[in-house]
Design a protein around this motif. Structure first.
Motif, PDB file in Angstrom:
ATOM      1  N   UNK A   1       0.785  -1.405   0.120  1.00 55.05           N
ATOM      2  CA  UNK A   1      -0.198   0.019  -0.162  1.00 55.05           C
ATOM      3  C   UNK A   1       0.883   1.264  -0.026  1.00 55.05           C
ATOM      4  N   UNK A   2       2.025   1.287   0.873  1.00 55.56           N
ATOM      5  CA  UNK A   2       2.773   2.475   0.958  1.00 55.56           C
ATOM      6  C   UNK A   2       3.615   2.643  -0.259  1.00 55.56           C
ATOM      7  N   UNK A   3       3.971   1.523  -0.802  1.00 57.98           N
ATOM      8  CA  UNK A   3       4.773   1.837  -2.175  1.00 57.98           C
ATOM      9  C   UNK A   3       3.846   2.325  -3.231  1.00 57.98           C
ATOM     10  N   UNK A   4       2.579   1.688  -3.298  1.00 59.49           N
ATOM     11  CA  UNK A   4       1.595   1.904  -4.504  1.00 59.49           C
ATOM     12  C   UNK A   4       0.922   3.155  -4.291  1.00 59.49           C
ATOM     13  N   UNK A   5       0.884   4.017  -3.039  1.00 54.65           N
ATOM     14  CA  UNK A   5       0.588   5.098  -2.970  1.00 54.65           C
ATOM     15  C   UNK A   5       1.301   6.268  -2.654  1.00 54.65           C
ATOM     16  N   UNK A   6       2.654   6.198  -3.101  1.00 53.76           N
ATOM     17  CA  UNK A   6       3.673   7.137  -2.789  1.00 53.76           C
ATOM     18  C   UNK A   6       3.967   7.688  -1.476  1.00 53.76           C
ATOM     19  N   UNK A   7       3.727   6.782  -0.585  1.00 52.58           N
ATOM     20  CA  UNK A   7       4.284   6.879   0.997  1.00 52.58           C
ATOM     21  C   UNK A   7       5.828   6.983   0.971  1.00 52.58           C
ATOM     22  N   UNK A   8       6.575   5.680   0.201  1.00 49.47           N
ATOM     23  CA  UNK A   8       7.902   5.695   0.151  1.00 49.47           C
ATOM     24  C   UNK A   8       8.324   6.675  -1.225  1.00 49.47           C
ATOM     25  N   UNK A   9       9.189   7.425  -1.167  1.00 48.89           N
ATOM     26  CA  UNK A   9       9.885   7.992  -2.222  1.00 48.89           C
ATOM     27  C   UNK A   9      11.197   8.278  -2.289  1.00 48.89           C
ATOM     28  N   UNK A  10      11.745   9.229  -2.883  1.00 51.14           N
ATOM     29  CA  UNK A  10      13.401   9.534  -2.848  1.00 51.14           C
ATOM     30  C   UNK A  10      13.729   9.922  -1.497  1.00 51.14           C
ATOM     31  N   UNK A  11      14.933  10.008  -1.328  1.00 53.21           N
ATOM     32  CA  UNK A  11      15.368  10.383   0.223  1.00 53.21           C
ATOM     33  C   UNK A  11      14.732  11.725   0.546  1.00 53.21           C
ATOM     34  N   UNK A  12      14.795  12.550  -0.423  1.00 62.12           N
ATOM     35  CA  UNK A  12      14.228  14.057   0.049  1.00 62.12           C
ATOM     36  C   UNK A  12      12.844  14.350  -0.210  1.00 62.12           C
ATOM     37  N   UNK A  13      12.154  13.446  -0.486  1.00 59.90           N
ATOM     38  CA  UNK A  13      10.832  13.545  -0.782  1.00 59.90           C
ATOM     39  C   UNK A  13       9.886  12.420  -0.452  1.00 59.90           C
ATOM     40  N   UNK A  14       9.936  12.007   0.895  1.00 58.29           N
ATOM     41  CA  UNK A  14       9.485  10.766   1.201  1.00 58.29           C
ATOM     42  C   UNK A  14       8.607  10.894   2.674  1.00 58.29           C
ATOM     43  N   UNK A  15       7.856  10.228   2.668  1.00 56.92           N
ATOM     44  CA  UNK A  15       7.184  10.045   4.456  1.00 56.92           C
ATOM     45  C   UNK A  15       7.832   9.155   5.042  1.00 56.92           C
ATOM     46  N   UNK A  16       8.300   8.199   4.439  1.00 55.65           N
ATOM     47  CA  UNK A  16       8.714   7.088   5.479  1.00 55.65           C
ATOM     48  C   UNK A  16      10.120   6.439   4.598  1.00 55.65           C
TER      49      UNK A  16
END
Length: 323
Positions: free
Chosen positions: A145-160
């Motif tokens: 869910x987090x991967x598919x909904x953009x919760x994980x992102x690049x190091x400088x633009x991520x929630x987790x």
């Protein structure tokens, strides 16, 4: 909304598919998997258990864990012309680790997902607060869910972040650098996605994790509760996550325990001092139709964590959306 820490147990998966996420069927299915364990290997495990058949839950893995520990010690001192152990004994820790990894892989590879209403409210909450998420189970419900909904992102633009880079796990990747404010995704009991690659620990892509993968993982905590701390200590990845759990507790304004049985005493002991000043909500399944059940569980949680506990019961915990 303030930053919080949400710790998920196996109750999340059980609320969605109790058939898939029950441990015992997974233990038995992998035990009977064709071409995996030889009869000689099964006999060694059965001698540890004192009976025929697959292990029966985490509680029966106690003797198995002790045997693994003894075999590892004898392997370290058993060199020379005559080894302390025969070939099966020397390979016993690796064989057992592969069995545990396949069981965790079976639990992980669920084809379904989170209910949409629950998923949407959780994703919005994590993105909006960069709250910390910790897991005690091995499934990919949250991870997908987090991967598919953009919760994980690049190091400088991520929630987790979870410290896993393309080059492998790095504790340095968990350190925030201005203007980073990300939260932490802590696999407290490991993941079958974690594999050893030389001196590094890497995370497999989701599609690469199948039951055909033979991995003797050191990064999965699937054993009797009294041995879980030693497994955690033996993995630099898991021990780092537990260190960051303490840091996470130092900066949150509330803790939510979601679908967690309360039986992992090593977690309760760590949490209890922090919860003297941080409120905690426990979200769990209500398996009774009377107030006595709720009162009994309230007394249990007050004893396990202290008196600062708000208990919420749901017939289906995925109905919860009050993050």
């Amino acid at each position: 909304m303030p930053r919080k820490l949400v710790i998920f147990g196996n109750g999340l998966g059980m609320a969605i598919s109790p058939t898939h996420f029950s441990l015992q069927p997974a233990l038995e299915e992998i035990w009977e998997r064709e071409g995996f364990l030889s009869d000689a290997q099964k006999q060694l495990i059965q001698r540890c258990l004192g009976r025929a058949g697959a292990p029966n839950g985490e509680h029966e893995l106690d003797k198995l864990h002790l045997a693994i520990t003894y075999c590892k010690s004898l392997n370290e001192i058993g060199g020379g012309d005559v080894h302390w152990l025969n070939e099966d004994g020397q390979n016993f820790p690796e064989i057992t680790a592969k069995y545990i990894h396949k069981v965790a892989t079976k639990l992980h590879n669920y084809d379904g997902g989170l209910p949409k209403g629950f998923e949407n409210s959780l994703v919005e909450f994590v993105k909006g607060t960069q709250s910390h998420i910790a897991t005690l189970n091995y499934d990919k419900l949250l991870y997908n869910s987090f991967l598919d909904n953009g919760v994980f992102g690049s190091y400088y633009d991520t929630a987790l972040v979870d410290g896993m880079l393309n080059s492998g796990f790095s504790a340095d990747a968990l350190e925030r650098k201005n203007p980073n404010k990300f939260g932490y995704y802590l696999h407290l009991h490991g993941s079958p996605l974690f594999t050893n690659c030389g001196e590094s620990v890497r995370k497999l892509h989701r599609d690469d994790l199948t039951l055909d993968v033979d991995e003797a993982s050191e990064h999965i905590v699937l054993t009797h509760v009294k041995h879980k701390p030693s497994v955690i200590a033996g993995s630099r990845v898991l021990s780092t996550y537990w260190d960051y759990l303490r840091f996470a507790l130092s900066e949150v304004e509330e803790v939510l325990l979601f679908g967690y049985s309360g039986l992992d005493n090593h977690l309760n002991v760590l949490l209890r001092p922090y919860l003297k000043s941080i409120p905690v909500r426990v979200i769990e399944w209500d398996d009774s139709d009377n107030k006595a059940g709720l009162a009994s569980r309230q007394a249990y949680w007050n004893g396990a964590l202290g008196s600062n506990v708000t208990l919420r019961h749901f017939k289906n915990i995925t109905e919860f959306n009050e993050w």
